[in-house]
Design an enzyme around this catalytic site. Structure first.
Site, PDB file in Angstrom:
ATOM      1  CG  HIS A  17     -49.763  39.910 -24.267  1.00 38.28           C
ATOM      2  ND1 HIS A  17     -49.507  40.097 -22.917  1.00 38.28           N
ATOM      3  CD2 HIS A  17     -48.851  39.956 -25.358  1.00 38.28           C
ATOM      4  CE1 HIS A  17     -48.043  40.152 -23.349  1.00 38.28           C
ATOM      5  NE2 HIS A  17     -47.705  39.977 -24.373  1.00 38.28           N
ATOM      6  CE  LYS A  41     -38.697  39.033 -22.360  1.00 38.77           C
ATOM      7  NZ  LYS A  41     -40.145  39.442 -22.791  1.00 38.77           N
ATOM      8  CB  SER A 128     -42.864  42.176 -19.784  1.00 37.97           C
ATOM      9  OG  SER A 128     -41.517  41.768 -20.205  1.00 37.97           O
TER      10      SER A 128
END
Length: 161
Positions: A17, A41, A128
């Site tokens: 990111h 999520k 993630s």
């Protein structure tokens, strides 16, 4: 002046990111990183924690700001007069997903263009869910996330299995 928006949940913020934010900051006059909640999520960090991580990671980028976004990204973009939506692409699965979103956004806001940046190869495999597993089992995160994020992940997840 071209204003771009890079939206995401950033839960957790990764070095991938940060790389995309840095690269996009060189392409646009102003880049707004928006932190939203991915409703599909389970969150690891609060919105304020995620904002703080991003602000610390981008402190050296004067044309980048961080804001919390709720609702449709294109509506936020209209409110700040942004015309470019920045997205990161790791693989063909990401491309297909982002293509659908870009087409819908084009329908909702014809003035918005989507700019897709290819992930640096060293971050293409990072997700993630994988990072959370690494942290949960005490693995080394230092090449994958900023150090402050790694410490917070370990504190939150280590031994949680």
């Amino acid at each position: 002046m071209t204003i771009a928006v890079f939206p995401g949940s950033f839960d957790p913020l990764t070095n991938g990111h940060v790389d995309l934010i840095t690269r996009a900051s060189r392409m646009f006059d102003q880049l707004i990183v928006t932190v939203g909640k991915n409703t599909s999520k389970q969150g690891l960090f609060t919105t304020s924690e995620r904002v703080a991580f991003i602000e610390a990671a981008i402190a050296a980028l004067p044309n980048v700001t961080v804001q919390v976004e709720q609702g449709l990204t294109v509506d936020f973009m209209k409110s700040v007069q942004a015309t470019v939506l920045v997205r990161g692409i790791r693989n063909s699965t990401d491309f297909e997903y982002e293509q659908g979103i870009a087409n819908l956004n084009r329908h909702l806001a014809p003035q918005v263009d989507t700019a897709c940046l290819m992930a640096d190869p060293q971050y293409q495999y990072v997700s993630s869910s994988l990072l959370k597993e690494v942290a949960r089992f005490g693995g080394d995160l230092k090449q994958l996330v900023p150090s402050m994020v790694a410490k917070a992940m370990v504190a939150r997840l280590e031994g949680d299995h």
